[in-house]
Enzyme design. Structure first.
Site, PDB file in Angstrom:
ATOM      1  N   GLN A 153      -6.244  -1.308  -2.151  1.00 19.80           N
ATOM      2  CA  GLN A 153      -5.527  -0.128  -1.677  1.00 19.80           C
ATOM      3  C   GLN A 153      -4.766   0.559  -2.811  1.00 19.80           C
ATOM      4  O   GLN A 153      -3.982  -0.080  -3.514  1.00 19.80           O
ATOM      5  CB  GLN A 153      -4.546  -0.508  -0.569  1.00 19.80           C
ATOM      6  CG  GLN A 153      -5.200  -1.136   0.647  1.00 19.80           C
ATOM      7  CD  GLN A 153      -5.208  -2.649   0.625  1.00 19.80           C
ATOM      8  OE1 GLN A 153      -5.404  -3.246  -0.439  1.00 19.80           O
ATOM      9  NE2 GLN A 153      -4.985  -3.265   1.768  1.00 19.80           N
ATOM     10  N   TRP A 164      -7.947   2.246  13.065  1.00 20.29           N
ATOM     11  CA  TRP A 164      -6.869   1.426  12.527  1.00 20.29           C
ATOM     12  C   TRP A 164      -5.969   0.952  13.670  1.00 20.29           C
ATOM     13  O   TRP A 164      -5.424  -0.149  13.639  1.00 20.29           O
ATOM     14  CB  TRP A 164      -6.090   2.236  11.495  1.00 20.29           C
ATOM     15  CG  TRP A 164      -5.051   1.469  10.739  1.00 20.29           C
ATOM     16  CD1 TRP A 164      -4.949   0.109  10.616  1.00 20.29           C
ATOM     17  CD2 TRP A 164      -3.968   2.004   9.989  1.00 20.29           C
ATOM     18  NE1 TRP A 164      -3.870  -0.236   9.838  1.00 20.29           N
ATOM     19  CE2 TRP A 164      -3.255   0.917   9.440  1.00 20.29           C
ATOM     20  CE3 TRP A 164      -3.536   3.301   9.709  1.00 20.29           C
ATOM     21  CZ2 TRP A 164      -2.130   1.090   8.639  1.00 20.29           C
ATOM     22  CZ3 TRP A 164      -2.420   3.480   8.909  1.00 20.29           C
ATOM     23  CH2 TRP A 164      -1.721   2.388   8.381  1.00 20.29           C
ATOM     24  N   ARG A 220     -13.428   4.185  11.724  1.00 20.65           N
ATOM     25  CA  ARG A 220     -13.115   3.014  12.527  1.00 20.65           C
ATOM     26  C   ARG A 220     -11.636   3.085  12.890  1.00 20.65           C
ATOM     27  O   ARG A 220     -10.830   3.716  12.175  1.00 20.65           O
ATOM     28  CB  ARG A 220     -13.435   1.719  11.766  1.00 20.65           C
ATOM     29  CG  ARG A 220     -12.680   1.530  10.454  1.00 20.65           C
ATOM     30  CD  ARG A 220     -13.031   0.201   9.826  1.00 20.65           C
ATOM     31  NE  ARG A 220     -12.350  -0.017   8.535  1.00 20.65           N
ATOM     32  CZ  ARG A 220     -12.353  -1.172   7.879  1.00 20.65           C
ATOM     33  NH1 ARG A 220     -12.979  -2.218   8.391  1.00 20.65           N
ATOM     34  NH2 ARG A 220     -11.728  -1.290   6.715  1.00 20.65           N
ATOM     35  N   ASP A 243      -8.228   3.968   0.452  1.00 23.52           N
ATOM     36  CA  ASP A 243      -6.970   4.562   0.931  1.00 23.52           C
ATOM     37  C   ASP A 243      -6.509   5.746   0.071  1.00 23.52           C
ATOM     38  O   ASP A 243      -5.336   5.847  -0.284  1.00 23.52           O
ATOM     39  CB  ASP A 243      -5.852   3.512   0.985  1.00 23.52           C
ATOM     40  CG  ASP A 243      -6.098   2.449   2.032  1.00 23.52           C
ATOM     41  OD1 ASP A 243      -7.089   2.566   2.785  1.00 23.52           O
ATOM     42  OD2 ASP A 243      -5.318   1.489   2.101  1.00 23.52           O
ATOM     43  N   THR A 289       0.824  -1.218   0.000  1.00 27.23           N
ATOM     44  CA  THR A 289       0.000   0.000   0.000  1.00 27.23           C
ATOM     45  C   THR A 289       0.849   1.255   0.000  1.00 27.23           C
ATOM     46  O   THR A 289       0.565   2.221  -0.723  1.00 27.23           O
ATOM     47  CB  THR A 289      -0.928   0.025   1.229  1.00 27.23           C
ATOM     48  OG1 THR A 289      -1.768  -1.118   1.216  1.00 27.23           O
ATOM     49  CG2 THR A 289      -1.785   1.283   1.243  1.00 27.23           C
ATOM     50  N   ASP A 305     -11.888   3.627   4.098  1.00 23.30           N
ATOM     51  CA  ASP A 305     -10.751   4.173   4.852  1.00 23.30           C
ATOM     52  C   ASP A 305      -9.990   5.198   4.014  1.00 23.30           C
ATOM     53  O   ASP A 305      -8.760   5.222   4.009  1.00 23.30           O
ATOM     54  CB  ASP A 305      -9.784   3.058   5.267  1.00 23.30           C
ATOM     55  CG  ASP A 305     -10.462   1.968   6.087  1.00 23.30           C
ATOM     56  OD1 ASP A 305     -11.492   2.248   6.714  1.00 23.30           O
ATOM     57  OD2 ASP A 305      -9.955   0.824   6.093  1.00 23.30           O
TER      58      ASP A 305
END
Length: 321
Positions: A136, A240, A238, A159, A107, A182
């Protein structure tokens, strides 16, 4: 003695003649694909800036779609990339996790624009990762302190924007950030001031990994949360990591925001260590009485502490460069 002196001087002059002459430092340059500027690629301009300059170096970027991975290295602090028009000055690439194929950390090699130099400023830019919904794929990665972006767009899917560095401070003003899962993540202290945050699928907006003891993670001030048609189950965030900190203040939330607001990433123990806060939310997605019990609903007094100076420092580095 005079002859000996003259010999010494002669040899000194001869030695100086063999030393490289340092070119004048250029503090302002232009990138244009049509050859009308100093460079035709953004990376070429960055590579020709002085390492650790004594004052800011500004690189003006004319409209165009620049298909290149761009790196602002640690030895290139105080660099500004100023686009001509945010909708027409586009930096684009399409790396993604599976394509990079560097193991579990792939990533972090996918970013279209990677900023490692402190005191960076970006303005009137679109930074995109066009890999699509393939996992990602980072558009912007920042691991630097006192980094600011004004009037810029960051687009991708999973991402999109990675912001990291323990205690490092980053500031986004009047920016558009969009993605799926995310799509704002990392451990930096980052403020999103009057930004539009756009969800492209049912998923999670933020995934902070704020280190323990850091007072601020991601702070959204006067933001607007929107979504694609048909998207109606989006979480604010959320964790990580267990000490994630994310706060939304004076934010207009669309109906796509789930009533519970936050997710514990299937780790109930994180509910006792994270700090997820909300203050004066508006719109159909603002349902404070339906939020998870472990959300912090800020009082007026608590909210008053969330000033730019208190979050980012009182020296005003985040003002327009």
């Amino acid at each position: 003695m005079k002859i000996r002196y003259r010999i010494v001087v002669f040899f000194l002059l001869a030695l100086m003649a063999t030393l490289p002459v340092q070119a004048d430092i250029v503090y302002e340059m232009t990138v244009a694909q049509d050859g009308s500027g100093d460079y035709e690629t953004i990376q070429a301009a960055i590579d020709n800036t002085k390492a650790f300059p004594d004052k800011r170096i500004t690189i003006h970027i004319k409209n165009g779609t620049y298909r290149e991975k761009v790196r602002v290295y640690e030895w290139n602090p105080m660099v500004s990339l100023i686009g001509e028009d945010a909708d027409k000055t586009i930096i684009t690439w399409n790396d993604h996790f599976k394509q990079i194929d560097k193991g579990r950390n792939s990533t972090f090699h996918t970013a279209t624009l990677q900023v490692d130099g402190d005191d960076f400023h970006g303005e009137n830019l679109t930074i995109e990762n066009t890999a699509g919904p393939v996992g990602q794929a980072v558009a912007l990665a920042v691991n630097a302190n006192r980094v600011s972006f004004y009037n810029s767009r960051f687009t991708g899917h999973q991402d999109t924007v990675y912001l990291t560095g323990e205690g490092k401070r980053q500031y986004f003003r009047n920016c558009h950030i969009e993605g799926t899962t995310d799509f704002i993540f990392g451990r930096a202290t980052a403020v999103f001031d009057q930004c539009r945050i756009h969800s492209k699928s049912d998923s999670y907006i933020t995934a902070a990994s704020t280190p323990e003891g850091i007072p601020h993670g991601f702070v959204f001030l006067n933001a607007t949360l929107t979504a694609d048609d048909g998207v109606d189950e989006v979480y604010l965030g959320r964790p990580w990591r267990d000490f994630a900190r994310t706060v939304f203040l004076n934010t207009d939330m669309g109906s796509h925001i789930k009533p519970e607001g936050w997710h514990n990433w299937s780790r109930p123990e994180a509910e006792h260590t994270v700090f997820y806060g909300e203050y004066n939310s508006r719109g159909p997605g603002a349902q404070p009485h339906k939020r998870v019990k472990w959300q912090n609903t800020l009082s007026d007094e608590q909210a008053s502490d969330y000033t730019l100076e208190r979050i980012l420092g009182g020296d005003g580095w985040f003002r327009k460069r």
